[in-house]
Design an enzyme around this catalytic site. Structure first.
Site, PDB file in Angstrom:
ATOM      1  N   ARG A  39      16.410   4.409   7.246  1.00 22.98           N
ATOM      2  CA  ARG A  39      16.581   5.186   8.486  1.00 22.98           C
ATOM      3  C   ARG A  39      18.016   5.690   8.489  1.00 22.98           C
ATOM      4  O   ARG A  39      18.957   4.898   8.455  1.00 22.98           O
ATOM      5  CB  ARG A  39      16.298   4.334   9.724  1.00 22.98           C
ATOM      6  CG  ARG A  39      16.737   5.022  10.998  1.00 22.98           C
ATOM      7  CD  ARG A  39      16.250   4.371  12.255  1.00 22.98           C
ATOM      8  NE  ARG A  39      14.850   4.680  12.478  1.00 22.98           N
ATOM      9  CZ  ARG A  39      14.223   4.551  13.665  1.00 22.98           C
ATOM     10  NH1 ARG A  39      14.888   4.107  14.713  1.00 22.98           N
ATOM     11  NH2 ARG A  39      12.952   4.853  13.789  1.00 22.98           N
ATOM     12  N   HIS A  50      10.207  12.310  11.057  1.00 20.59           N
ATOM     13  CA  HIS A  50       9.825  10.906  11.310  1.00 20.59           C
ATOM     14  C   HIS A  50       8.347  10.737  10.909  1.00 20.59           C
ATOM     15  O   HIS A  50       7.486  10.505  11.763  1.00 20.59           O
ATOM     16  CB  HIS A  50      10.042  10.582  12.786  1.00 20.59           C
ATOM     17  CG  HIS A  50      10.058   9.126  13.110  1.00 20.59           C
ATOM     18  ND1 HIS A  50       9.991   8.124  12.163  1.00 20.59           N
ATOM     19  CD2 HIS A  50      10.119   8.483  14.312  1.00 20.59           C
ATOM     20  CE1 HIS A  50      10.015   6.947  12.762  1.00 20.59           C
ATOM     21  NE2 HIS A  50      10.096   7.132  14.059  1.00 20.59           N
ATOM     22  N   GLN A  90       6.004   7.683  12.004  1.00 21.71           N
ATOM     23  CA  GLN A  90       5.579   7.730  13.408  1.00 21.71           C
ATOM     24  C   GLN A  90       4.305   8.559  13.556  1.00 21.71           C
ATOM     25  O   GLN A  90       3.390   8.195  14.304  1.00 21.71           O
ATOM     26  CB  GLN A  90       6.701   8.358  14.248  1.00 21.71           C
ATOM     27  CG  GLN A  90       6.358   8.489  15.719  1.00 21.71           C
ATOM     28  CD  GLN A  90       6.245   7.149  16.399  1.00 21.71           C
ATOM     29  OE1 GLN A  90       7.147   6.345  16.311  1.00 21.71           O
ATOM     30  NE2 GLN A  90       5.128   6.890  17.087  1.00 21.71           N
ATOM     31  N   ASP A 100       9.290  13.152  23.960  1.00 25.91           N
ATOM     32  CA  ASP A 100      10.228  12.221  23.325  1.00 25.91           C
ATOM     33  C   ASP A 100      11.526  12.328  24.109  1.00 25.91           C
ATOM     34  O   ASP A 100      11.695  13.232  24.948  1.00 25.91           O
ATOM     35  CB  ASP A 100      10.406  12.620  21.840  1.00 25.91           C
ATOM     36  CG  ASP A 100      11.265  11.637  21.043  1.00 25.91           C
ATOM     37  OD1 ASP A 100      11.523  10.519  21.538  1.00 25.91           O
ATOM     38  OD2 ASP A 100      11.698  11.999  19.936  1.00 25.91           O
ATOM     39  N   CYS A 115       6.683   8.334  21.287  1.00 25.79           N
ATOM     40  CA  CYS A 115       6.995   7.428  20.180  1.00 25.79           C
ATOM     41  C   CYS A 115       7.790   6.207  20.640  1.00 25.79           C
ATOM     42  O   CYS A 115       7.809   5.187  19.950  1.00 25.79           O
ATOM     43  CB  CYS A 115       7.755   8.171  19.080  1.00 25.79           C
ATOM     44  SG  CYS A 115       9.379   8.783  19.597  1.00 25.79           S
ATOM     45  N   ARG A 152       2.083   1.400  14.764  1.00 26.84           N
ATOM     46  CA  ARG A 152       3.120   1.527  13.735  1.00 26.84           C
ATOM     47  C   ARG A 152       2.888   0.486  12.631  1.00 26.84           C
ATOM     48  O   ARG A 152       3.093   0.764  11.452  1.00 26.84           O
ATOM     49  CB  ARG A 152       4.523   1.378  14.342  1.00 26.84           C
ATOM     50  CG  ARG A 152       4.963   2.517  15.259  1.00 26.84           C
ATOM     51  CD  ARG A 152       5.114   3.838  14.518  1.00 26.84           C
ATOM     52  NE  ARG A 152       6.076   3.748  13.438  1.00 26.84           N
ATOM     53  CZ  ARG A 152       7.398   3.835  13.571  1.00 26.84           C
ATOM     54  NH1 ARG A 152       7.916   4.058  14.764  1.00 26.84           N
ATOM     55  NH2 ARG A 152       8.197   3.744  12.521  1.00 26.84           N
TER      56      ARG A 152
END
Ligand code: CP
Ligand code: NVA
Length: 312
Positions: A111, A138, A141, A229, A268, A296
Site C-alpha cells: 500500500r 484500489h 477493494q 468514498d 469502501c 475483503r
C-alpha cells in the site's frame, strides 16, 4: 522461479474471466467455511507454508486485517512491514526492498502513494506483487465490491452503478471493472474532481456506458447501486474549498429515493458519516457496507490464489 505467479497491480492484469472466477471461488470458499472459527484454515489449505509480506506506506485497517486473515485461512502466514519502522522509511530503494523480500517471502502486498512505486516493486520482485491501494487505484477493494453486489442478488452486465463525490483511486478501479465486467457507471462529481480520463476511456473501450455529470440527482435516478468514498483521500490536502464543493454530492435519503427501490449503498470505508453519506443511509437496510468490509477477506483469498495460479 520455483512456482508460477502473477502480479495483481490492477484489475486488467486479471481480466474478466479471472475476475469472474475470483468471485465464484470467493462465494464457494465463504459458504464452505460458514461454521468455522475465523482463524481456522480452509480444509484444502492451498497456500500452506507460504508467507505474504504486507508493506504499508499508508494507514490501513481492513486491508491489513483481511489479508492477514485471508492468508491464515489459506494455510499461510503474513508479516507486516510499516514504512516508518523499516528501512523503506529511511530511503532504501523499492528495487532493493523488492529483491530482498523476494528472497524471504512468497508474495508482497504494497500500500503506497505513487503508483509508479508498485510498478517498480513488480519489476524487481521475483514473487507476486499485489496492489493494496495506491493514489491511482484500489483493485482488491473492487473485487470485494463486485462480490457484495452479486451476493445481494444483482448481476453485473447492464448494472447501473452511480458514484458520488471525489473522482479518486477507488472510482478508477470501479471504472476499470466496468469495462471488464460490462456494467455502466454514472459519475457525479463537482467540476474539477472528475476521475482520470484514462479510466473513463478504459471503461468505454470495454463497452461500458459512462456518464460524467455534475448533478447527483441525475446520477442517482434509476441506479441499482450507489457508491461513495471519503472526500479527502489519504495524502490529499484537506481543503475547505473541496469540502464545500463536495456537499451537494452527499448520499442521503433524498438521493436514495431517486434510485431503484432495491438499490444498494456501498462504501469502501472508513466512512465520514454526516459528510459523504448521511447517518440515515449508512445505517439503513439498503447499506451493505459491513458485508462489503467482510468480503475483503473472501475477495483477497481469490486474488492470492490467482496470483499463485491456484484459483479454481
Ligand atoms: N477500504 C480499505 O481499504 O480500508 P483500509 O484503509 O482500512 O484498509
Ligand atoms: N480513497 C480512499 C480509500 C481508502 C480505503 C483513500 O485513498 O484514502
Amino acid at each position: 522461479m520455483a512456482f508460477e505467479f502473477r502480479h495483481f497491480l490492477d484489475l486488467g492484469d486479471a481480466g474478466p474471466d479471472a475476475i469472474a472466477a475470483m468471485i465464484a471461488d470467493a462465494i464457494d470458499r465463504k459458504e464452505a467455511r460458514i461454521d468455522l472459527p475465523k482463524g481456522r484454515a480452509d480444509a484444502d489449505q492451498p497456500l500452506a507454508g507460504r508467507v505474504l509480506a504486507l508493506v504499508f506506506e499508508k494507514n490501513s485497517t481492513r486491508t491489513r486485517v483481511s489479508f492477514d486473515i485471508a492468508m491464515r485461512q489459506l494455510g499461510g502466514t503474513v508479516l507486516i512491514l510499516e514504512a516508518g519502522s523499516s528501512q523503506l522509511g529511511r530511503g532504501e530503494t523499492i528495487a532493493d526492498t523488492a529483491r530482498v523480500l523476494s528472497r524471504m517471502v512468497d508474495a508482497i502486498m504494497l500500500r503506497t502513494d505513487d503508483h509508479a512505486k508498485i510498478e517498480e516493486m513488480a519489476r524487481h520482485a521475483s514473487v507476486p506483487v499485489i496492489n493494496g491501494l495506491t493514489d491511482r487505484s484500489h483493485p482488491c477493494q473492487i473485487v470485494a465490491d463486485l462480490l457484495t453486489v452479486i451476493e445481494h442478488g444483482k448481476s453485473l452486465p447492464g448494472l447501473e452503478l452511480a458514484w458520488f463525490g471525489d473522482g479518486n483511486n477507488v472510482l478508477h478501479s470501479v471504472l476499470e471493472a466496468a469495462g471488464l465486467m460490462k456494467f455502466n457507471v454514472r459519475v457525479a462529481t463537482p467540476a474539477g474532481f472528475e476521475p482520470s480520463p484514462e479510466f473513463v476511456d478504459m471503461a468505454r473501450a470495454g463497452g461500458a456506458t459512462v456518464t460524467l455529470t455534475n448533478s447527483a440527482n441525475e446520477a442517482a435516478t434509476g441506479a441499482d447501486v450507489l457508491v461513495t468514498d471519503t472526500w479527502i483521500s489519504m495524502g490529499q490536502a484537506d481543503a475547505d474549498e473541496k469540502r464545500r464543493a463536495m456537499e451537494p454530492f452527499q448520499v442521503n435519503e433524498d438521493l436514495m429515493a431517486l434510485a431503484k427501490p432495491d438499490a444498494l449503498f456501498l462504501h469502501c470505508l472508513p466512512a465520514h458519516v454526516g459528510e459523504e453519506v448521511s447517518e440515515s443511509v449508512f445505517e439503513s437496510d439498503q447499506s451493505v457496507v459491513f458485508d462489503e468490509a467482510e468480503n475483503r477477506i473472501h475477495a483477497q483469498k481469490s486474488v492470492l490464489l490467482w496470483c499463485f495460479d491456484r484459483l479454481g
